[in-house]
Design an enzyme around this catalytic site. Structure first.
Site, PDB file in Angstrom:
ATOM      1  N   HIS A 123       0.845  -1.188   0.000  1.00  0.00           N
ATOM      2  CA  HIS A 123       0.000   0.000   0.000  1.00  0.00           C
ATOM      3  C   HIS A 123       0.885   1.245   0.000  1.00  0.00           C
ATOM      4  O   HIS A 123       2.030   1.202   0.434  1.00  0.00           O
ATOM      5  CB  HIS A 123      -0.943   0.005   1.208  1.00  0.00           C
ATOM      6  CG  HIS A 123      -0.288  -0.362   2.497  1.00  0.00           C
ATOM      7  ND1 HIS A 123      -0.028  -1.681   2.854  1.00  0.00           N
ATOM      8  CD2 HIS A 123       0.198   0.391   3.494  1.00  0.00           C
ATOM      9  CE1 HIS A 123       0.564  -1.704   4.033  1.00  0.00           C
ATOM     10  NE2 HIS A 123       0.727  -0.463   4.451  1.00  0.00           N
ATOM     11  N   ILE A 124       0.314   2.318  -0.484  1.00  0.00           N
ATOM     12  CA  ILE A 124       1.021   3.600  -0.519  1.00  0.00           C
ATOM     13  C   ILE A 124       0.467   4.475   0.608  1.00  0.00           C
ATOM     14  O   ILE A 124      -0.745   4.612   0.759  1.00  0.00           O
ATOM     15  CB  ILE A 124       0.808   4.316  -1.867  1.00  0.00           C
ATOM     16  CG1 ILE A 124       1.265   3.419  -3.027  1.00  0.00           C
ATOM     17  CG2 ILE A 124       1.559   5.646  -1.890  1.00  0.00           C
ATOM     18  CD1 ILE A 124       0.997   4.003  -4.411  1.00  0.00           C
TER      19      ILE A 124
END
Ligand SMILES: [Zn+2]
Length: 193
Positions: free
Chosen positions: A147-148
Site C-alpha cells: 500500500h502507498i
C-alpha cells in the site's frame, strides 16, 4: 534526507531510528503513541485488514473506506501518523510492485494525486509525505498486501501531535474526517481517474 525522514515516519510507533545521528532530525519524528494498539494487534492476528475491507462493502464507514475503484481501495489509516493519513492499496492481495500490473500501478499513482486533492480541499495540509514500505524491517505493518501511504504534513505538526495523542480523540476525528472527505469527493467528483 527527506526520504530518510519518511522511513523514520513509517517505522512502528515509539521506535527511534537508530540510523539517525542527527538529533535535530530525530526530534522532528512524528510521535503517534496510539499506534501501540496497532502494534499489539499485529502479533495477535495475521488477517489482512485491506482484504477484509474489500470483502465487506457494507461496513465501509466503519472500516474508514473512502474510495473503491476498479483496481484499488483507499482507506483512512486507523492508526495514523498524522491527521488525514490515507492508505492506497491494490484490490489484489499482492506484496509489491513486481506482482502489480501496469494498470494497477497507474491507477494507484492517480489515486495519490486524487488523495492529495481531496485532503488539500478538506484539511489544507502544507505538505505531504508519500511512500511505501516493503518488508517488516522497513516498517511495513502489512507486508503481504502492499500500500502507498499519503501523510499530510503541517508546519510545526511534530509539536502539535504530542498534545493531541488521546486515542478516543483520534477515533472520533477519524469518523468526522471520513465524512468531510466524502463530502469533498462528492462536490468535486473525486476521484477523477
Ligand atoms: Zn490483502
Amino acid at each position: 534526507m527527506k526520504f530518510n525522514k519518511l522511513g523514520a515516519l513509517c517505522k512502528l510507533g515509539g521506535e527511534r531510528n537508530q540510523d539517525m545521528s542527527d538529533d535535530r532530525l530525530e526530534n522532528k519524528n512524528l510521535w503517534a503513541p496510539w499506534r501501540i494498539k496497532y502494534i499489539q494487534g499485529l502479533s495477535e492476528s495475521a488477517d489482512c485488514f485491506i482484504c477484509h475491507n474489500l470483502k465487506n462493502p457494507q461496513d465501509d464507514d466503519k472500516n474508514l473506506v473512502l474510495w473503491r475503484t476498479d483496481r484499488s481501495i483507499v482507506v483512512l489509516n486507523r492508526f495514523p501518523y498524522n491527521n488525514g493519513h490515507l492508505l492506497i492499496a491494490p484490490a489484489r492481495h499482492i506484496p509489491g510492485l513486481s506482482e502489480s500490473t501496469s494498470e494497477e500501478l497507474l491507477e494507484m499513482i492517480k489515486l495519490v494525486r486524487e488523495s492529495q486533492k481531496a485532503l488539500s480541499l478538506a484539511i489544507k495540509p502544507h505538505g505531504f509525505n508519500v511512500g511505501m514500505n516493503f518488508g517488516r524491517c522497513a516498517g511495513a505493518g502489512l507486508p503481504e498486501h502492499f500500500h502507498i501511504h499519503v501523510v499530510p504534513r503541517w508546519d510545526g505538526d511534530t509539536n502539535f501531535m504530542s498534545v493531541c495523542s488521546d486515542t478516543d480523540i483520534i477515533s472520533q476525528s477519524l469518523t468526522e474526517l471520513l465524512e468531510l472527505l466524502k463530502q469533498v469527493s462528492r462536490e468535486n467528483n473525486l476521484p477523477a481517474l
